[in-house]
Design an enzyme around this catalytic site. Structure first.
Site, PDB file in Angstrom:
ATOM      1  N   THR A 128       0.818  -1.441   0.183  1.00 32.86           N
ATOM      2  CA  THR A 128      -0.069   0.033  -0.257  1.00 32.86           C
ATOM      3  C   THR A 128       0.769   1.435  -0.059  1.00 32.86           C
ATOM      4  O   THR A 128       1.714   1.673   0.997  1.00 32.86           O
ATOM      5  CB  THR A 128      -1.129  -0.253   1.365  1.00 32.86           C
ATOM      6  OG1 THR A 128      -1.697  -0.985   1.392  1.00 32.86           O
ATOM      7  CG2 THR A 128      -1.707   1.602   1.427  1.00 32.86           C
ATOM      8  N   THR A 137       4.393  -1.020  -3.980  1.00 31.40           N
ATOM      9  CA  THR A 137       3.534  -0.029  -4.805  1.00 31.40           C
ATOM     10  C   THR A 137       3.603   0.019  -6.271  1.00 31.40           C
ATOM     11  O   THR A 137       4.411  -0.615  -6.963  1.00 31.40           O
ATOM     12  CB  THR A 137       3.775   1.166  -4.336  1.00 31.40           C
ATOM     13  OG1 THR A 137       4.044   1.901  -2.609  1.00 31.40           O
ATOM     14  CG2 THR A 137       2.653   1.914  -5.054  1.00 31.40           C
ATOM     15  N   GLY A 145      -8.991   5.255   3.149  1.00 34.29           N
ATOM     16  CA  GLY A 145      -7.886   4.782   2.620  1.00 34.29           C
ATOM     17  C   GLY A 145      -7.508   4.065   3.413  1.00 34.29           C
ATOM     18  O   GLY A 145      -6.801   4.428   5.013  1.00 34.29           O
ATOM     19  N   SER A 190       3.770   1.961   2.760  1.00 33.26           N
ATOM     20  CA  SER A 190       4.530   1.228   2.583  1.00 33.26           C
ATOM     21  C   SER A 190       6.065   2.956   1.654  1.00 33.26           C
ATOM     22  O   SER A 190       6.747   3.006   1.812  1.00 33.26           O
ATOM     23  CB  SER A 190       5.675   0.681   1.752  1.00 33.26           C
ATOM     24  OG  SER A 190       4.909   0.149   1.578  1.00 33.26           O
ATOM     25  N   CYS A 249       8.966   2.804  -4.899  1.00 25.68           N
ATOM     26  CA  CYS A 249       9.003   1.702  -3.411  1.00 25.68           C
ATOM     27  C   CYS A 249       8.444  -0.192  -3.856  1.00 25.68           C
ATOM     28  O   CYS A 249       7.775   0.046  -5.047  1.00 25.68           O
ATOM     29  CB  CYS A 249       7.210   2.064  -2.809  1.00 25.68           C
ATOM     30  SG  CYS A 249       7.057   1.405  -1.363  1.00 25.68           S
ATOM     31  N   LYS A 289      -8.271   0.042  -2.886  1.00 28.72           N
ATOM     32  CA  LYS A 289      -7.865  -0.129  -0.544  1.00 28.72           C
ATOM     33  C   LYS A 289      -7.977   1.584   0.174  1.00 28.72           C
ATOM     34  O   LYS A 289      -8.212   2.250   0.551  1.00 28.72           O
ATOM     35  CB  LYS A 289      -6.477   0.034  -0.463  1.00 28.72           C
ATOM     36  CG  LYS A 289      -5.936  -1.213  -0.853  1.00 28.72           C
ATOM     37  CD  LYS A 289      -4.916  -0.848  -1.216  1.00 28.72           C
ATOM     38  CE  LYS A 289      -3.659  -1.799  -0.904  1.00 28.72           C
ATOM     39  NZ  LYS A 289      -1.390  -2.296  -1.754  1.00 28.72           N
TER      40      LYS A 289
END
Length: 181
Positions: free
Chosen positions: A9, A172, A55, A134, A169, A41
């Protein structure tokens, strides 16, 4: 047996004037495997006072339980986001069942933004940006830069920023869902 941490996420919310947008990526990972690419999300809640966008980061089942509790608080407190967030955090921290849920929530309406965690923390970020997950730091940094461009809408800032986070990331991806109010 070693417990594998679920990482997933990036959720980002941006306020531009009275317009808000919140988006999240779609990747769910378990250990070193990407299990799902198109998870949603983010969601919106309709209240008497307008829309609230939310979220989550963390365990999906836990977050959905918390969204349900949050929606009850919104109804109970007639759409008052701040009061609903504080009451949710109190219950989350003290309830025998809820206090074991592992998730974070990002919640915003046209007037306020809040990050809520299970240890009772309620954070009201300064400024027009809210992020969790993250890749939240990457997305927040990009959004701060994009907000300098006055021609971009809140939704465009969220989309461009989440794309940057997806490039940086590993937890992600660029399967992005964006909601607006």
């Amino acid at each position: 047996m070693k417990q594998v941490k679920i990482r997933s996420t990036t959720v980002l919310g941006v306020r531009r004037g009275k317009n808000i947008a919140m988006g999240g990526d779609g990747q769910v990972t378990f250990g070193d495997m990407a299990f799902k690419q198109k998870a949603v999300k983010v969601r919106d809640f309709d209240t008497e006072k307008g829309k609230v966008l939310g979220g989550f980061a963390g365990a999906a089942a836990d977050a959905l339980t918390l969204f349900e509790k949050f929606e009850q608080k919104l109804e109970e407190y007639e759409g008052d986001l701040q009061r609903s967030v504080v009451e949710l955090a109190k219950e989350w921290r003290t309830d025998k069942y809820l206090r074991h849920l592992e998730a974070m929530l990002a919640l915003m309406d046209k007037n306020g933004s809040y990050i809520v965690s299970g240890d009772g923390n309620v954070i009201e970020p300064d400024g027009p940006i809210i992020s969790i997950g993250s890749g939240g730091g990457f997305a927040q940094s990009a959004a701060a830069a994009y907000l300098e461009n006055k021609s971009l809408s809140a939704s465009e800032v969220v989309k461009k920023s989440l794309k940057i986070a997806a490039d940086l990331c590993i937890y992600t991806n660029d399967s992005i869902t964006i909601l607006e109010a």
